[in-house]
Motif scaffolding. Sequence first.
Motif, PDB file in Angstrom:
ATOM      1  N   ALA A   1      53.666  54.935  42.202  1.00  0.00           N
ATOM      2  CA  ALA A   1      52.948  55.564  41.100  1.00  0.00           C
ATOM      3  C   ALA A   1      52.019  56.654  41.628  1.00  0.00           C
ATOM      4  CB  ALA A   1      52.161  54.520  40.317  1.00  0.00           C
ATOM      5  N   PHE A   2      51.343  56.378  42.747  1.00  0.00           N
ATOM      6  CA  PHE A   2      50.491  57.399  43.366  1.00  0.00           C
ATOM      7  C   PHE A   2      51.317  58.620  43.762  1.00  0.00           C
ATOM      8  CE2 PHE A   2      47.083  54.315  43.803  1.00  0.00           C
ATOM      9  CZ  PHE A   2      45.968  55.113  43.751  1.00  0.00           C
TER      10      PHE A   2
ATOM     11  N   PHE B   1      45.848  56.747  34.149  1.00  0.00           N
ATOM     12  CA  PHE B   1      46.133  56.325  35.516  1.00  0.00           C
ATOM     13  C   PHE B   1      45.046  55.379  36.019  1.00  0.00           C
ATOM     14  CE2 PHE B   1      46.237  56.933  40.127  1.00  0.00           C
ATOM     15  CZ  PHE B   1      47.588  56.850  40.387  1.00  0.00           C
TER      16      PHE B   1
ATOM     17  N   ALA C   1      51.350  57.816  33.197  1.00  0.00           N
ATOM     18  CA  ALA C   1      50.322  58.849  33.284  1.00  0.00           C
ATOM     19  C   ALA C   1      50.858  60.052  34.060  1.00  0.00           C
ATOM     20  CB  ALA C   1      49.085  58.284  33.971  1.00  0.00           C
ATOM     21  N   ALA C   2      51.575  59.760  35.150  1.00  0.00           N
ATOM     22  CA  ALA C   2      52.140  60.860  35.941  1.00  0.00           C
ATOM     23  C   ALA C   2      53.186  61.616  35.125  1.00  0.00           C
ATOM     24  CB  ALA C   2      52.752  60.304  37.221  1.00  0.00           C
TER      25      ALA C   2
ATOM     26  N   LEU D   1      52.792  64.167  43.041  1.00  0.00           N
ATOM     27  CA  LEU D   1      53.818  65.203  42.913  1.00  0.00           C
ATOM     28  C   LEU D   1      53.613  65.996  41.630  1.00  0.00           C
ATOM     29  CD1 LEU D   1      57.021  63.340  44.135  1.00  0.00           C
ATOM     30  CD2 LEU D   1      55.548  64.881  45.397  1.00  0.00           C
TER      31      LEU D   1
ATOM     32  N   PHE E   1      61.725  66.058  35.730  1.00  0.00           N
ATOM     33  CA  PHE E   1      61.017  65.087  36.565  1.00  0.00           C
ATOM     34  C   PHE E   1      60.525  63.924  35.721  1.00  0.00           C
ATOM     35  CE2 PHE E   1      59.238  65.638  41.013  1.00  0.00           C
ATOM     36  CZ  PHE E   1      59.132  64.291  41.234  1.00  0.00           C
TER      37      PHE E   1
ATOM     38  N   ASN F   1      51.520  63.986  32.893  1.00  0.00           N
ATOM     39  CA  ASN F   1      51.100  65.173  33.632  1.00  0.00           C
ATOM     40  C   ASN F   1      52.232  66.173  33.764  1.00  0.00           C
ATOM     41  OD1 ASN F   1      48.575  64.350  34.078  1.00  0.00           O
ATOM     42  ND2 ASN F   1      48.849  63.747  36.192  1.00  0.00           N
ATOM     43  N   PHE F   2      53.406  65.652  34.119  1.00  0.00           N
ATOM     44  CA  PHE F   2      54.551  66.543  34.295  1.00  0.00           C
ATOM     45  C   PHE F   2      54.831  67.314  33.013  1.00  0.00           C
ATOM     46  CE2 PHE F   2      55.924  64.192  38.117  1.00  0.00           C
ATOM     47  CZ  PHE F   2      56.158  65.285  38.912  1.00  0.00           C
TER      48      PHE F   2
ATOM     49  N   LEU G   1      54.155  59.651  42.483  1.00  0.00           N
ATOM     50  CA  LEU G   1      54.591  60.408  41.309  1.00  0.00           C
ATOM     51  C   LEU G   1      53.434  61.241  40.742  1.00  0.00           C
ATOM     52  CD1 LEU G   1      57.083  60.750  39.531  1.00  0.00           C
ATOM     53  CD2 LEU G   1      56.232  58.963  38.067  1.00  0.00           C
ATOM     54  N   PHE G   2      52.250  60.621  40.701  1.00  0.00           N
ATOM     55  CA  PHE G   2      51.072  61.319  40.184  1.00  0.00           C
ATOM     56  C   PHE G   2      50.738  62.524  41.074  1.00  0.00           C
ATOM     57  CE2 PHE G   2      46.626  61.861  38.998  1.00  0.00           C
ATOM     58  CZ  PHE G   2      46.680  61.637  37.638  1.00  0.00           C
TER      59      PHE G   2
ATOM     60  N   MET H   1      50.438  53.589  35.228  1.00  0.00           N
ATOM     61  CA  MET H   1      50.176  54.648  36.203  1.00  0.00           C
ATOM     62  C   MET H   1      51.337  55.638  36.247  1.00  0.00           C
ATOM     63  SD  MET H   1      48.677  52.167  39.138  1.00  0.00           S
ATOM     64  CE  MET H   1      48.339  53.323  40.434  1.00  0.00           C
ATOM     65  N   MET H   2      52.563  55.093  36.221  1.00  0.00           N
ATOM     66  CA  MET H   2      53.722  55.998  36.289  1.00  0.00           C
ATOM     67  C   MET H   2      53.818  56.846  35.027  1.00  0.00           C
ATOM     68  SD  MET H   2      56.757  54.161  38.188  1.00  0.00           S
ATOM     69  CE  MET H   2      56.980  54.978  39.702  1.00  0.00           C
TER      70      MET H   2
ATOM     71  N   VAL I   1      51.156  49.120  36.777  1.00  0.00           N
ATOM     72  CA  VAL I   1      51.961  50.102  37.501  1.00  0.00           C
ATOM     73  C   VAL I   1      52.709  50.991  36.522  1.00  0.00           C
ATOM     74  CG1 VAL I   1      53.934  50.354  39.011  1.00  0.00           C
ATOM     75  CG2 VAL I   1      52.171  48.723  39.573  1.00  0.00           C
TER      76      VAL I   1
END
Lengths: 111, 502
Positions: free
Chosen positions: B173-174, A23, A49-50, B179, A72, A53-54, B176-177, A46-47, A43
């Motif tokens: 993106a922030f 991220f 990376a999220a 959440l 998700f 995490n999920f 989603l991170f 970053m997405m 971007v």
Amino acid sequence: MMVLAEIAPPTLGLYLGFGALFFGVGLAGVLMRRNVIIILIGVEMMMNAANLNFLAFWHYNPNPSAVMGQMFAIFGITIAGAEAAVGLALVIAVYRHFRGVNVDQMNVLKG
Amino acid sequence: MNYTSLFGYLLGEVVLTAAAFVILIADVMCHRKDDVGARNQRMAWWTLTGLFLAAVVYAIQFAQGNANFADGTLVINPLNLFFKEVILVITAITVFFSMEEPVSKHVGEYYAMILFAAIGMAFLVTSENLLMIFVSIELLSLSLYALVGFQKQILRSAEGAMKYFAFGAVSAAFLLFGLSYIYGATNSLSLPAIAETFKGDPLMARSPVLLIGILFTLVGFGFKIAVVPFHLWAPDAYEGAAAPVAGFVASGSKVASFVALTKFLLLGVAPAAGAATISFPFTPHFTPGWAPVIALMAFISMVWGNLAAITQTNLKRLLAYSSVAHAGYILVALFGAKAWGQTAIYFYIIVYALTNLGAFGVVTALANKVGGDDIRCFAGVWRRAPGLTVLMMIFMLSLAGIPPLAGFFGKFYLFAAGLAADQMQLGYLWLVITAILMSAVSFYYYLQVLRVFYVNPASRGGPISICPCQRWPMTVIALIIFLIGWYPTALLDWIQGFLQRV
């Protein structure tokens, strides 16, 4: 790979650390590069990376039959794709006017 | 879960989606040879028909009971249905505003995009599940990026859309991170279930994973509601977009996002609020949580939004900065007691959205005829379009918060809720005082706009004729603002009644 897994067995913390690093790299790309396409790549990082995490949280969940985290992540991937499509369409629209995709050129609107 | 009943509860959104596809196909198949103006009007009527049918469906659903599908993904209750109706009204007014003159030659796509954005908003106000909130925010945002950049041949439009997209993508993106961390900390996605986890675990409210998640999520929401420091896109996007689209972004998207943010904070993570109070005599008290972040965002939004608005020379940019300031006022009420704060926010967001939509309607109707949307272009418009100038006065005075217009009571309830925060210890008095001082500052630039409209020497030109499709919606908005101003308790009682039936 076997050896690596023995030295540092994958834990939730490792995945989260990797996600945070990923991220951060994406965010640094967004903030430091002036090319819109590189910003889009940042971007996407970053997405993703999220999404990572999920998946990590889902995998280390005490109740893995609840697939919310996986769900998700799938939605996240899809939406990142849709966003890239809209973003690239806008890049083309901007290119037609500025003959370039550098954010420093886009300074007509200000105040 | 039964799919037939799910279809029944989703019927409103299904109607809107069907209308969007019908418009896309009809525009290509049947009206290809008509000229753009005629096509624009036909498509607008198709859109209005779709919106009307959906409104009827929602009205029927009021009579049915509450429902909750799939972990809060779809929550049907009177409050949510009421907000869906509000969103349909806002969308319909936007369509009326764009009827006179086509925004671009791609008429069908324009109205389809407006409908897709409306669907995103409808889902946003009706879901209490993080996944659904994220998906609907993205549906809404992606449609709005396209709408802002719709006038491809105009440089301002492309640049505004690009800036809107760049900020929006990063904040998505922030979001989603954030959440993902909230999911990790609480192991659930539905807001009531998240609230439930606090009961079992007293340490949950201090969990760093959860707090980081909330912070990142607030970045995403902060972008949607345009609070400082995530407001940078707003002036550029509003200036670049066609005036009806700018009005739509400033009203519809704000309503939906504020409803979702309020639900997220007060329904989901309320116990993790923390505190940022300053009690008398000057003893600040900070506890980590979302309250210090929201308080800071509210404070700088109110100060910076109002001060920056003073220096603006473009009417759309001025309205953008004023909307930043208004977002700050609304955040003040988040600290209020749950029921009171929610009522005040819901009341004000409706009043604010209608007023702002009306102000953008005036810009839509006049900008092309006075030669631009700079404030100086509107000099002396009073002589050329007296009726519209009176409407503009009502909108500006309501935004400024002058009684007996609705804006005054909206602000009164917001600030009263802010005062009642912190168990009546006046801990957030500092925010309320800032809000009142800054509202006084805002009088200056709202009255400045009116001075240009009324006092400055007139530009040349005869009377301006306004299309009835713009005049009537604006008149209706002004009437509603007047009526809410005279009977504020009517709307207040409605909202309180809906809240009790949640």
